[in-house]
Design an enzyme around this catalytic site. Sequence first.
Site, short mmCIF file in Angstrom:
data_model
loop_
_atom_site.label_atom_id
_atom_site.label_comp_id
_atom_site.label_asym_id
_atom_site.label_seq_id
_atom_site.Cartn_x
_atom_site.Cartn_y
_atom_site.Cartn_z
N SER A 154 1.02 -1.13 -0.12
CA SER A 154 -0.18 -0.03 -0.03
C SER A 154 0.95 1.19 -0.14
O SER A 154 1.90 1.21 0.60
CB SER A 154 -0.97 -0.01 1.37
N TYR A 210 -0.87 -0.57 10.09
CA TYR A 210 -1.03 -0.89 8.65
C TYR A 210 0.33 -0.76 7.72
O TYR A 210 0.47 -1.75 6.93
CB TYR A 210 -2.15 -0.22 7.94
N LYS A 231 2.50 -3.36 5.72
CA LYS A 231 2.44 -3.28 4.31
C LYS A 231 3.92 -3.08 3.58
O LYS A 231 4.13 -3.70 2.85
CB LYS A 231 1.51 -2.32 3.72
#
Length: 295
Positions: free
Chosen positions: A152, A165, A169
Amino acid sequence: MSIRFDNRVAIVTGAGGGLGRSHALALAARGAKVVVNDLGGAVDGSGSSAGAAQRVVDEIKALGGEAVADTNSVSTPETAEALVKTAIDTYGKLDILINNAGILRDKSFAKGELADFRLVLEVHLLGSVYVTKAAWPHLQANNYGRVVMTSSASGLYGNFGQANYGSAKLGLVGLMNTIKLEGQKNDIRVNTIAPVAATRMTENLLPPAVLDTLKPELVTSGVLHLVQENSPNGVILEAGAGYYSVVQIVEGTGAKLGADATVDDVAAAWDKISDMSGATPAFSSNEKLATIFAS
């Protein structure tokens, strides 16, 4: 020539909706037999339901494709093994793995709970490790494999409120960077997609006008390129709204300050050290070592 996946068996995790559903439908439409994996939980990872995966399987079959549902979680080694076993028991082999499953527990780093941080890592990063580890011997036996990690922009560049997150990622890029090397002798190619798409995970983060342009199918076009027979190896591909770009970790030309370099020397040479005008990528850490020790 149209790219096809006839006689290929694929697992797509998190395929009950959004990007995963799009990947699964597209693979099946081009001839692949697809294991549609989805725990059927909420965006934050809570709950479970067999319905999400089965609905996508029903869609695929209605269009004349072949698919089977799997509701195992990716977040433990045992359930990851069970997921891969579904592919082997149903279709006899495995050729393609798309690690797409994920959850969100967004909160600023100062306010976020460590339990949430751990859970996000377990699903995104360790989940991809577990499923890929379970799949690896089957890909080696085939002397063929195509694996995709899902990163991401939050991992590549950062995003407020997504420390957990983003850590997971970018960790997936590190995983790819090593196993892309280890898989070469068995023609196992490992790549990473960095998508921007309208899904359950982004519907509350972006305005409707933007979401309308971010069709998951446009990311899928890039993913299918990364799992085709003539795919690249070790590539990060950013994709969204019809835009596609390779992303690379690069290093500047640097400055050789010698064996007696001090902090004052580093500070004095900082303009040269931080100059990225001649930056280049490397395929492995050995290339960087060669640069450091070159005369």
